[in-house]
Design an enzyme around this catalytic site. Structure first.
Site, PDB file in Angstrom:
ATOM      1  N   HIS B  86       0.828  -1.209   0.000  1.00  0.00           N
ATOM      2  CA  HIS B  86       0.000   0.000   0.000  1.00  0.00           C
ATOM      3  C   HIS B  86       0.864   1.261   0.000  1.00  0.00           C
ATOM      4  O   HIS B  86       1.949   1.281   0.569  1.00  0.00           O
ATOM      5  CB  HIS B  86      -0.909   0.015   1.241  1.00  0.00           C
ATOM      6  CG  HIS B  86      -2.131  -0.841   1.084  1.00  0.00           C
ATOM      7  ND1 HIS B  86      -2.750  -1.457   2.138  1.00  0.00           N
ATOM      8  CD2 HIS B  86      -2.853  -1.169  -0.018  1.00  0.00           C
ATOM      9  CE1 HIS B  86      -3.813  -2.132   1.706  1.00  0.00           C
ATOM     10  NE2 HIS B  86      -3.883  -1.977   0.396  1.00  0.00           N
ATOM     11  N   HIS B  89       2.764   2.655   2.825  1.00  0.00           N
ATOM     12  CA  HIS B  89       3.904   1.865   3.288  1.00  0.00           C
ATOM     13  C   HIS B  89       5.053   1.836   2.288  1.00  0.00           C
ATOM     14  O   HIS B  89       6.190   1.607   2.672  1.00  0.00           O
ATOM     15  CB  HIS B  89       3.458   0.437   3.634  1.00  0.00           C
ATOM     16  CG  HIS B  89       2.558   0.404   4.828  1.00  0.00           C
ATOM     17  ND1 HIS B  89       2.975   0.024   6.058  1.00  0.00           N
ATOM     18  CD2 HIS B  89       1.266   0.788   4.979  1.00  0.00           C
ATOM     19  CE1 HIS B  89       1.964   0.144   6.937  1.00  0.00           C
ATOM     20  NE2 HIS B  89       0.923   0.600   6.291  1.00  0.00           N
ATOM     21  N   HIS B 151      -4.488  -9.045   5.116  1.00  0.00           N
ATOM     22  CA  HIS B 151      -4.776  -7.611   5.036  1.00  0.00           C
ATOM     23  C   HIS B 151      -5.593  -7.377   3.770  1.00  0.00           C
ATOM     24  O   HIS B 151      -5.970  -8.333   3.087  1.00  0.00           O
ATOM     25  CB  HIS B 151      -3.445  -6.848   5.048  1.00  0.00           C
ATOM     26  CG  HIS B 151      -3.557  -5.357   5.080  1.00  0.00           C
ATOM     27  ND1 HIS B 151      -4.480  -4.702   5.855  1.00  0.00           N
ATOM     28  CD2 HIS B 151      -2.834  -4.383   4.455  1.00  0.00           C
ATOM     29  CE1 HIS B 151      -4.331  -3.391   5.682  1.00  0.00           C
ATOM     30  NE2 HIS B 151      -3.342  -3.178   4.838  1.00  0.00           N
ATOM     31  N   ASP B 173       0.344  -3.970   8.763  1.00  0.00           N
ATOM     32  CA  ASP B 173      -1.123  -3.851   8.804  1.00  0.00           C
ATOM     33  C   ASP B 173      -1.694  -5.263   8.745  1.00  0.00           C
ATOM     34  O   ASP B 173      -1.292  -6.052   7.888  1.00  0.00           O
ATOM     35  CB  ASP B 173      -1.640  -3.070   7.600  1.00  0.00           C
ATOM     36  CG  ASP B 173      -1.195  -1.618   7.615  1.00  0.00           C
ATOM     37  OD1 ASP B 173      -0.454  -1.227   8.532  1.00  0.00           O
ATOM     38  OD2 ASP B 173      -1.600  -0.869   6.699  1.00  0.00           O
ATOM     39  N   ASP B 205      -0.596  -2.630  14.761  1.00  0.00           N
ATOM     40  CA  ASP B 205      -1.525  -1.797  13.972  1.00  0.00           C
ATOM     41  C   ASP B 205      -2.718  -1.318  14.808  1.00  0.00           C
ATOM     42  O   ASP B 205      -3.517  -2.119  15.277  1.00  0.00           O
ATOM     43  CB  ASP B 205      -2.005  -2.682  12.802  1.00  0.00           C
ATOM     44  CG  ASP B 205      -3.056  -2.044  11.913  1.00  0.00           C
ATOM     45  OD1 ASP B 205      -3.419  -0.879  12.129  1.00  0.00           O
ATOM     46  OD2 ASP B 205      -3.509  -2.746  10.975  1.00  0.00           O
ATOM     47  N   HIS B 244      -6.653  -3.492  -4.309  1.00  0.00           N
ATOM     48  CA  HIS B 244      -7.457  -4.480  -3.595  1.00  0.00           C
ATOM     49  C   HIS B 244      -7.762  -5.680  -4.500  1.00  0.00           C
ATOM     50  O   HIS B 244      -8.872  -5.874  -4.997  1.00  0.00           O
ATOM     51  CB  HIS B 244      -8.744  -3.859  -3.071  1.00  0.00           C
ATOM     52  CG  HIS B 244      -9.246  -4.551  -1.837  1.00  0.00           C
ATOM     53  ND1 HIS B 244      -9.231  -5.924  -1.693  1.00  0.00           N
ATOM     54  CD2 HIS B 244      -9.748  -4.075  -0.677  1.00  0.00           C
ATOM     55  CE1 HIS B 244      -9.716  -6.251  -0.508  1.00  0.00           C
ATOM     56  NE2 HIS B 244     -10.028  -5.145   0.142  1.00  0.00           N
ATOM     57  N   VAL B 375     -15.318  -4.452   3.676  1.00  0.00           N
ATOM     58  CA  VAL B 375     -14.889  -4.750   5.043  1.00  0.00           C
ATOM     59  C   VAL B 375     -13.497  -4.158   5.202  1.00  0.00           C
ATOM     60  O   VAL B 375     -12.751  -4.022   4.234  1.00  0.00           O
ATOM     61  CB  VAL B 375     -14.852  -6.259   5.343  1.00  0.00           C
ATOM     62  CG1 VAL B 375     -16.251  -6.860   5.256  1.00  0.00           C
ATOM     63  CG2 VAL B 375     -13.901  -6.992   4.420  1.00  0.00           C
ATOM     64  N   GLY B 377      -9.545  -3.582   6.260  1.00  0.00           N
ATOM     65  CA  GLY B 377      -8.341  -4.383   6.196  1.00  0.00           C
ATOM     66  C   GLY B 377      -7.600  -4.456   7.517  1.00  0.00           C
ATOM     67  O   GLY B 377      -6.562  -5.106   7.612  1.00  0.00           O
ATOM     68  N   HIS B 378      -8.118  -3.752   8.534  1.00  0.00           N
ATOM     69  CA  HIS B 378      -7.382  -3.644   9.800  1.00  0.00           C
ATOM     70  C   HIS B 378      -8.153  -4.302  10.946  1.00  0.00           C
ATOM     71  O   HIS B 378      -9.372  -4.132  11.068  1.00  0.00           O
ATOM     72  CB  HIS B 378      -7.154  -2.171  10.142  1.00  0.00           C
ATOM     73  CG  HIS B 378      -6.351  -1.446   9.113  1.00  0.00           C
ATOM     74  ND1 HIS B 378      -4.978  -1.363   9.158  1.00  0.00           N
ATOM     75  CD2 HIS B 378      -6.729  -0.774   7.995  1.00  0.00           C
ATOM     76  CE1 HIS B 378      -4.538  -0.676   8.108  1.00  0.00           C
ATOM     77  NE2 HIS B 378      -5.594  -0.298   7.388  1.00  0.00           N
ATOM     78  N   HIS B 400       0.729   2.927  13.749  1.00  0.00           N
ATOM     79  CA  HIS B 400      -0.236   3.047  12.663  1.00  0.00           C
ATOM     80  C   HIS B 400      -1.573   3.573  13.185  1.00  0.00           C
ATOM     81  O   HIS B 400      -2.576   2.849  13.221  1.00  0.00           O
ATOM     82  CB  HIS B 400      -0.453   1.686  11.980  1.00  0.00           C
ATOM     83  CG  HIS B 400      -0.927   1.789  10.552  1.00  0.00           C
ATOM     84  ND1 HIS B 400      -2.222   2.121  10.227  1.00  0.00           N
ATOM     85  CD2 HIS B 400      -0.288   1.614   9.384  1.00  0.00           C
ATOM     86  CE1 HIS B 400      -2.354   2.120   8.915  1.00  0.00           C
ATOM     87  NE2 HIS B 400      -1.189   1.821   8.370  1.00  0.00           N
TER      88      HIS B 400
END
EC number: 3.1.-.-
Lengths: 562, 562
Positions: B86, B89, B151, B173, B205, B244, B375, B377-378, B400
């Site tokens: 991502h 990052h 993730h 993450d 995270d 994604h 939904v 990712g974390h 994070h």
């Protein structure tokens, strides 16, 4: 369902016996609610509110409805009916009354008291006519009946408007709390009676039409508030809207139970709670309130502050506390802050900043995301369906909402059996005529934004805003030369000034050389007039910035003749 | 719990045998994640991402970590470990590699493929070292073990870093989808083993630490997606993040079932899905994809568009469709648009604008507010508690997250039994040393924002941004006079130019007269130097604008000597 057409022209003359309705605000946006009813050459206005600007309207203070549609007919206005005292329904009244101060304002006791206090600040003394729940009275050809509705401010009303063209019911903002704190219920009985009589057009609040189910009772917040009071270590700071009398009442009740004192902070909070208390809408036990200046004399575990700033307004007391630059209150990890309010779309960033700021200093922050400290003032889909089924309108027009809300509400109406061809989705300025019992779109009139900025109304144009957007994103570079007015020769400059463009003075030498070269070139070609010179300067600087920095600041070339 | 102190000074020298960790980003914000590990004079970096600007950073393209802390030690960097692909990052990697191109980049196969594609656009050929789930390898004194985590992008990893100072585990993450689409679970077994070995510091995270419960499985979205496909009248337009892969896979699966063709729209979507397909992370049946240019040849009920723009980015295809200025796609009431994505805080307004725009043209818009099409990712609090209990760290440092998230996570750690004195809440630049098994704050280093604007990095300063904010809110008024360089007398001007100030040219006569008067006055007093003249012009214009308009544009006085 009718869709407004981008190519709608001005409407034809209103046929005899027909009713015309034009919303000058509130359709396609949440704010500046204002509907103009016209029958037989006379006008009735329902609400006259403001819209708060978003980031596309930088620097603007307020947005008003465009009064142009009625400006040359102000003397034909019979009355302005105000459904309740929120800014998006009353905020533009001072601006309308500037144009004709004696327009009668009609509304409930609290609504008119709040309007009066606001108008006093504008030094306007209005003509007021208080009406009570269930009262019926005529304003010219408009025979109005007022109905109690429940909302996030006391004393809100819906209005039924009868003319020979039919019965139109406008809900104002409403929900159906069945256990309201003040016992004043949305008057479903009268809505039902009007439904039996035959409602030709229902105009109903669409704000929460996308939200399924029912709004929780205001009363149900008390548990969360009590919980905050029970667990707070020291000070409690409550932020909410300055008009939310019931919310404040609940905080006062909790403070009494907990043996704490309360101070109101913020001009509008102090003003509105003063009005509400005086009229008996807010019960304040003797000795509960203290002056904010006297807070230092109380132990922190005995203090409740009630303030504005729940939307993260940068200049509010709460924002200052979050930034630790409030002159009196320094947030500590023993403080509890409660944001007992909605989060108005558009304010997410600023509220998040306030929550992070308060959290950084260790405060515990309670908000609607982690506790039931807020319920909406607007009916959810469940309540909207109740109203539609109870009133069985022949025609339906969703009001008070953005496009997504209007469409969702139209769908609900369709589901309850309103024929699709009798559902009118209009936006601001669209003309809806009720002719022979059928509501239809017949045209459109201008209904653009009128900006209040500082003391000026309507002087800020879209061009100014576009300039601001460019300046705000990219800054500007201005370049000045002085030319001899007789010979046209450059006698001083070029000089460059830049702000917000991220270009330092030391970086300009290269482009100054380029401008010199461009000027010399055009002199060699026989000279340039002022206009050509400006163009040349603009192009030279623009090209340089684009090549060197890949940016596009505003370029302002100035040629002065000396 | 330790709190960073605003008065933190530079840290003392790192004691022999101790490990130092400094986050240059990611603490107090969601974005520009970057942690610098230091042991025995050598450095290891975990992640190197960008932060996307908000309204307080007008005109800025990207925000980078400040590399100053490591700038004179770039040769000491053993490696940059990238936990996943991502932007927050990996986005700053090109800017770090500009300063030293041969820093080894370490990460999973997909992560490095995405980095490589990005670096190719910057014309940088990096040194890459792919590592696999469960692999262990050393970079100087840093003995790293890589763990699979789940993730919202495939192939994400956590990393355990062993030095003689102890074992630090950085989660990257993660969430704990127990039925992930690709079957690749967060490796709880290895987390447990590391916990048994003894984790001296867990960095985990915090994004969703405030959210109770557990994240729903990505798989559970399929019902909502299928439902959209079943009920869509004609075209389906899906907007989601370009990274994604699993979300896109679900859309492709639904398209196959429904017999529709798919076109990818948008540069990053095309690029990333190309990489993912090539490496086998995205399964694309033969003949499913079509070129967007060929869409006109297909019947609309056979079309799925997958595009970016889910955050309402103004230049994206989706925003153009919403505004009806997309060159190819004209939204109708038979279109269905699905925003299969989160709503990143700060983007609420722009997303709302897109939804309203699409709705205005009659499209049906499905989004996470009205269907389960996204939904997170974390990990939510529930999963975070699982990890804390499984790893039993001696010390804990939430990473994070904004302040609210870090504090909420710290509280979870405290609840699971991590002693409060071993929980370190740090913000960017705060120095955390692991000394004798105890994590402690020992100082702070500068870790401000570095702005990328156009082609420049770090040239836009806070002053430029402050200027932009003023210009963006109020515009500017510039006033120019020309003085004779020998006599100091005004020989031309004053001339006034205003932009965004909402003041028309015809309004300037009054202030021009005032400036003339001021100049005459100072001439009568014996003349003024250039500096005094500028001051006088600034004050005269500022006073006039404030009195006449109650506004405060930027005043730019210019005196040119000819």
């Amino acid at each position: 369902m009718s869709h407004p057409h981008p190519e709608l022209g001005l409407p034809p003359a209103l046929p005899q016996g027909a009713l015309r309705i034009v919303a000058l605000g509130g359709l396609g946006e949440i704010g500046r609610n204002m509907a103009v009813f016209e029958y037989d050459g006379r006008l009735l206005i329902v609400d006259c509110g403001v819209l708060f600007p978003e980031e596309e309207q930088p620097g603007v203070d307020l947005i008003l409805p465009d009064f142009d549609y009625i400006r040359d007919r102000l003397d034909l206005i019979e009355a302005v009916v105000l459904t309740h005292g929120h800014e998006d329904h009353i905020g533009a009244v001072p601006y309308l009354l500037r144009e004709r101060p004696d327009i009668p304002l009609v509304g409930s006791r609290l609504t008119l008291a709040l309007v009066e206090a606001k108008l006093a600040e504008h030094r306007i003394k209005p003509r007021l006519q208080v009406v009570a729940d269930g009262e019926r009275c005529s304003f010219g050809p408009f025979d109005c009946e007022f109905l109690a509705v429940n909302h996030s401010i006391p004393d809100a009303m819906a209005v039924g408007v009868r003319t020979p063209a039919g019965l139109v019911v406008h809900t104002g903002d409403f929900k159906m709390d069945q256990l309201p704190l003040d016992g004043r219920l949305t008057d479903l009985g009268t809505f039902a009676r009007l439904g039996s009589e035959g409602i030709d057009l229902l105009m109903s609040d669409s704000t929460n039409a996308e939200v399924p189910g029912f709004v929780t009772s205001e009363r149900d917040i008390s548990g969360a508030i009590d919980n905050v009071f029970r667990t707070a270590e020291e000070r409690i700071i409550v932020a909410c809207f300055a008009s939310h009398v019931h919310r404040v009442q609940q905080v006062l009740n909790a403070a009494v139970k907990a043996g704490r004192k309360v101070a109101f902070v913020g001009r509008s909070m102090v003003r509105n709670m003063g009005v509400a208390r005086e009229l008996g809408y807010l019960e304040v036990p003797e000795g509960l309130l203290v002056d904010p200046k006297a807070l230092d004399e109380l132990p922190p575990e005995k203090i409740v502050l009630v303030c504005t700033g729940s939307q993260g307004e940068p200049m509010s007391a709460l924002s200052r506390m979050a930034n630790r630059d409030h002159h009196q209150i320094r947030i500590t990890e023993r403080d509890t802050v409660m944001l007992a309010s909605s989060l108005i779309p558009g304010n997410e960033n600023s509220v998040n900043r306030v929550i992070n700021g308060l959290t950084r200093w260790g405060a515990r922050v309670v908000h609607k995301g982690n506790a039931l400290v807020h319920v909406s003032g607007h009916s959810s889909a469940g309540e909207l369906l109740f109203l539609l089924n109870l009133t069985k309108p022949s025609n339906f027009m969703p009001v008070h909402g953005e496009w997504r809300h209007l469409r969702a509400h139209a769908k609900l109406a369709s589901l309850t059996g309103v024929p699709d061809e009798n559902i009118v989705i209009a936006e601001d300025g669209v003309v809806v005529d009720l002719i022979d019992g059928h509501a239809q779109i017949t045209g459109a009139v201008p209904a653009g934004y009128v900006y209040v900025d500082g003391s000026s109304v309507g002087e800020i144009t879209e061009t100014s805003l576009k300039d601001r957007r460019i300046l705000g994103e990219e800054g500007f570079v201005s370049v000045v030369v002085v030319v001899d007015s007789s010979t046209g020769k450059v006698i001083a400059g070029p000089e460059i000034h830049a702000r917000g463009a991220g270009i330092g003075d030391q970086d300009f030498q290269e482009v100054l050389n380029r401008i010199d070269a461009a000027i010399a070139e055009s002199a060699a070609e026989g000279g340039a007039d002022v206009h050509q010179l400006r163009q040349k300067m603009r192009r030279t600087v623009g090209k340089w910035v684009s090549e060197s920095y890949r940016r596009r600041p505003m370029i302002v070339p100035v040629v002065i003749e000396a």
